[in-house]
Design a protein around this motif. Structure first.
Motif, mmCIF file in Angstrom:
data_model
loop_
_atom_site.group_PDB
_atom_site.id
_atom_site.type_symbol
_atom_site.label_atom_id
_atom_site.label_comp_id
_atom_site.label_asym_id
_atom_site.label_seq_id
_atom_site.Cartn_x
_atom_site.Cartn_y
_atom_site.Cartn_z
ATOM 1 N N ASN A 57 -1.970 2.343 1.508
ATOM 2 C CA ASN A 57 -2.961 2.336 0.439
ATOM 3 C C ASN A 57 -4.350 2.755 0.892
ATOM 4 O O ASN A 57 -5.148 3.249 0.097
ATOM 5 C CB ASN A 57 -3.029 0.941 -0.201
ATOM 6 C CG ASN A 57 -1.720 0.579 -0.880
ATOM 7 O OD1 ASN A 57 -1.009 1.445 -1.365
ATOM 8 N ND2 ASN A 57 -1.403 -0.705 -0.912
ATOM 9 N N THR A 94 -6.406 6.993 1.169
ATOM 10 C CA THR A 94 -6.603 7.555 -0.172
ATOM 11 C C THR A 94 -7.566 8.724 -0.173
ATOM 12 O O THR A 94 -7.567 9.520 -1.102
ATOM 13 C CB THR A 94 -7.135 6.470 -1.129
ATOM 14 O OG1 THR A 94 -8.340 5.923 -0.575
ATOM 15 C CG2 THR A 94 -6.115 5.367 -1.313
ATOM 16 N N SER A 95 -8.392 8.823 0.838
ATOM 17 C CA SER A 95 -9.343 9.929 0.896
ATOM 18 C C SER A 95 -8.651 11.153 1.472
ATOM 19 O O SER A 95 -8.451 11.268 2.667
ATOM 20 C CB SER A 95 -10.545 9.543 1.762
ATOM 21 O OG SER A 95 -11.433 10.636 1.868
ATOM 22 N N GLN A 96 -8.257 12.070 0.587
ATOM 23 C CA GLN A 96 -7.455 13.204 1.022
ATOM 24 C C GLN A 96 -8.202 14.073 2.033
ATOM 25 O O GLN A 96 -7.594 14.687 2.916
ATOM 26 C CB GLN A 96 -7.040 14.033 -0.192
ATOM 27 C CG GLN A 96 -6.200 13.250 -1.182
ATOM 28 C CD GLN A 96 -5.857 14.084 -2.399
ATOM 29 O OE1 GLN A 96 -5.609 15.269 -2.290
ATOM 30 N NE2 GLN A 96 -5.875 13.457 -3.567
ATOM 31 N N LEU A 146 3.468 8.470 -7.161
ATOM 32 C CA LEU A 146 2.011 8.355 -7.304
ATOM 33 C C LEU A 146 1.755 7.885 -8.739
ATOM 34 O O LEU A 146 1.867 8.673 -9.687
ATOM 35 C CB LEU A 146 1.337 9.694 -7.038
ATOM 36 C CG LEU A 146 1.510 10.275 -5.631
ATOM 37 C CD1 LEU A 146 0.584 11.467 -5.433
ATOM 38 C CD2 LEU A 146 1.254 9.242 -4.558
ATOM 39 N N CYS A 191 -2.224 5.475 -2.718
ATOM 40 C CA CYS A 191 -3.066 6.495 -3.376
ATOM 41 C C CYS A 191 -3.203 6.215 -4.872
ATOM 42 O O CYS A 191 -3.047 7.120 -5.706
ATOM 43 C CB CYS A 191 -2.490 7.887 -3.146
ATOM 44 S SG CYS A 191 -2.313 8.323 -1.417
ATOM 45 N N VAL A 247 -5.467 8.451 -7.114
ATOM 46 C CA VAL A 247 -5.264 9.898 -7.146
ATOM 47 C C VAL A 247 -4.702 10.318 -8.508
ATOM 48 O O VAL A 247 -3.624 9.901 -8.894
ATOM 49 C CB VAL A 247 -4.314 10.336 -6.013
ATOM 50 C CG1 VAL A 247 -3.993 11.821 -6.141
ATOM 51 C CG2 VAL A 247 -4.941 10.042 -4.661
#
Length: 618
Positions: A440, A443-445, A489, A465, A468
């Motif tokens: 989790n 999350t920062s792609q 997702l 994520c 997203v």
């Protein structure tokens, strides 16, 4: 057999003339003690009159309530008998003369509560002849002989059991004395719950497997291939020299690790469900050891630090499964300790908090697979310069930091590590396959920095994520990617056209369990100029694919759509001629529109060579 009440019935069966009968099973069940008192003599007579033909090959007698076995059982005339089983004949005090059965290969005797001793009566005439007893027997098993005390070996001048390969004695708590001493063909010996049985000298040159369970270990033997030792107290030396050793529920295993094992050519060692009470002064594992498995042991913090300080020159497979330790940090140099290690697994080890594996940069190792799973106390993993093929890190709920500096790793799987963050150096630059499942915090792609992974060909993202809604972002994925799987997702609403533009090498795309997904922007997939396989599965709100641009996918060969219950529209134009297989299932509205020669969209798919709609093939 309890229903046969008279000798005349037995005679009328005429068993002795049934020359084509190969196998016979005689069983008594639900026999009442009162009936036995009245009819025991009749029961003996009945079995005596059921003499089978000498052609019989297999015989089983179970639950026989008589006092003695019939005269024909063990007679030399039964030269074709190869298998015999006697069970639960509790009133018989002696065994029949089976040693003179020339072709008998398998003998199983169990639940004979009346037998106290086994001697010359068991061997028959062969005990005084110039022929060996049990000349063809290969498998001999005694089980649940609770009152058996003595086994007097009476094989005669030519010995006994010349062909015996497997000997098993289980649950014979009163048996004392010795086993037959010269078993030249024995390959497997299994002793379980026979605490008074000792074998001072056992000559078994062909043995390959020995199992000891709840035994007193006070004997020696020649080399064997495999030993299993279970529930043995005060184990300080090995009973035989093994190639494969399995130790389970044994006290004082530290003494064995310190001394005895070092001097033998052992290839495999498994230690299971043992407790360590002190730290070994040294770990004397053999230099030939290739496989080491430690499972469900307590106080491993007393063993593992010493184990990881010793040199294991040819160890290839190391597995630690389950067990507990107190606040353990493991740090070692893989080349110094395990120069030939190929597989390393740590699973469900409670108490380990840090793992650090080091190696000099530029020095390759043989490690091909590292798996860390279910270590709930593990917080930090450092794997610098580790030239491994595959790392799998699963279900480590407290893991916060993973460092892979200067690594040539090719395959990385991260699963259910909800607090995991990547080291500032990012992911290994040589990665070819990457899987991220249920992490989790990742999350920062942009932080993944996947664009620089120019060797990456396979990428799977699953779960986590939660924020997203658009994927993949522009410049996130490298153009080298050939396989992409987007799975579970929960808030993904659309694919990003700009993020897909660079994926000119993508050949396979799977989108599964994304309940909010919609294709609302124009021809979002048309930039995938190399795509051959597209799968869309379990996207509950998906209503239309007309804006996806399927007709532009001129290389597409397989289209798989499953469990999208609201999907109504597939395309407004003829699907590409490259398409060889179309599969549609559990999409009721769309299946109506694609009905054979009737549906509104049938003309757009009718040219496809293989079509499956609702499990019906067209």
């Amino acid at each position: 057999m309890e229903n046969v009440v008279g000798v005349e019935d037995a005679l009328q069966a005429n068993m002795k003339d049934k020359k084509y009968l190969d196998e016979l099973s005689l069983n008594w069940s639900h026999y009442r003690i009162g009936d036995y008192v009245r009819q025991s003599g009749a029961t003996d007579d009945i079995l005596n009159r059921l003499t089978p033909h000498p052609n019989l090959k297999k015989l089983s007698i179970g639950g026989y309530p008589g006092l003695t076995f019939p005269d024909w059982l063990g007679d030399e005339s039964f030269s074709n008998l190869v298998s015999l089983q006697l069970s639960n004949c509790g009133n018989c005090s002696t065994l029949p003369p089976l040693g003179q059965l020339a072709c008998l290969k398998r003998l199983e005797i169990s639940d004979m509560k009346g037998v106290v001793g086994v001697g010359s009566e068991f061997y028959g005439n062969s005990s005084s002849s110039h022929h060996p007893s049990f000349p063809s027997l290969q498998t001999l098993s005694f089980k649940k002989m609770y009152n058996w005390e003595k086994w007097l070996c009476c094989g005669g001048v030519c010995g006994e059991f010349p062909c015996l390969q497997e000997l098993s004695i289980r649950l014979c708590p009163k048996l004392t004395g010795e086993l037959p001493m010269h078993l030249s063909s024995l390959q497997e010996l299994n002793l379980e719950d026979c605490p008074q049985l000792l074998v001072p000298t056992l000559n078994v040159p062909a043995a390959r497997e020995l199992q000891l369970k709840r035994q007193t270990c006070g004997f020696t033997a020649s080399q064997t291939s495999e030993i299993e030792i279970s529930d043995v107290s005060q184990l300080k030396q090995l009973p035989v020299v093994p190639h494969y050793l399995y130790i389970r529920k044994c006290d004082s295993v530290e003494s064995l690790l310190e001394e005895e094992i070092l001097q033998i050519n052992m290839y495999s060692l498994e230690i299971c469900d043992c407790s360590f009470y002190r730290s070994p002064n040294k770990v004397g594992l053999p230099t030939t050891l290739k496989l080491l498995s430690i499972s469900d042991c307590t106080k491993l913090d007393l063993l593992l630090p010493e184990l990881f300080r010793c040199h294991h020159p040819v160890l290839e497979n190391l597995s630690i499964n389950g067990g507990t330790c107190d606040s353990l940090s493991l740090s070692f140099s893989i080349l110094d300790i395990f120069p030939r290690l190929t597989d390393f697994k740590i699973k469900d080890l409670k108490g380990i908090e840090e793992l650090c594996i080091s190696i000099s940069e530029g020095h390759p190792t043989s490690l091909r697979r590292l798996r860390i799973e279910g270590c709930l106390n593990l917080v930090y993993i450092q794997l610098p310069a580790l030239d491994s093929m595959c790392h799998q890190i699963y279900n480590c709920s407290k893991l916060r930091l993973l460092a892979h500096t200067h690594s040539s790793l090719q395959n990385l799987s991260l699963m259910t590590c909800p607090k995991l963050l990547l080291h500032r150096e990012g992911l290994p630059s040589n990665l070819r396959e990457l899987e991220i499942w249920g992490c989790n915090q990742l999350t920062s792609q942009v932080d993944w920095d996947l664009q620089r992974l120019t060797s990456l060909t396979h990428f799977t993202i699953e779960g986590g994520c939660e924020g997203v809604e658009l994927f993949p972002k522009e410049c996130l994925l490298p153009s080298s990617l050939t396989y992409l799987s987007i799975y579970n997702l929960p808030n993904l609403k659309s694919l990003d056209n700009k993020g897909l533009q660079q994926l000119t090498s993508l050949r396979e795309l799977w989108i599964q369990y994304c309940p909010e997904l919609q294709f609302s922007t124009g021809s979002v997939l048309q930039c995938l100029i190399s795509l051959k396989k597209l799968g869309i599965d379990s996207c509950g709100r998906l209503q239309s694919l007309t804006e996806a641009g399927l007709h532009h996918l001129t290389t597409l060969e397989t289209l798989h759509i499953d469990d999208c219950p609201k999907l109504q529209y597939l395309t407004k134009e003829r699907l590409p001629d490259s398409l060889l297989y179309l599969h549609i299932n559990e999409c009721p509205p769309l299946e109506q529109r694609l009905q054979f020669e009737k549906g509104q969209e049938w003309r757009y798919i009718s040219h496809i060579p293989k079509i499956t709609i609702g499990l019906e093939l067209f």
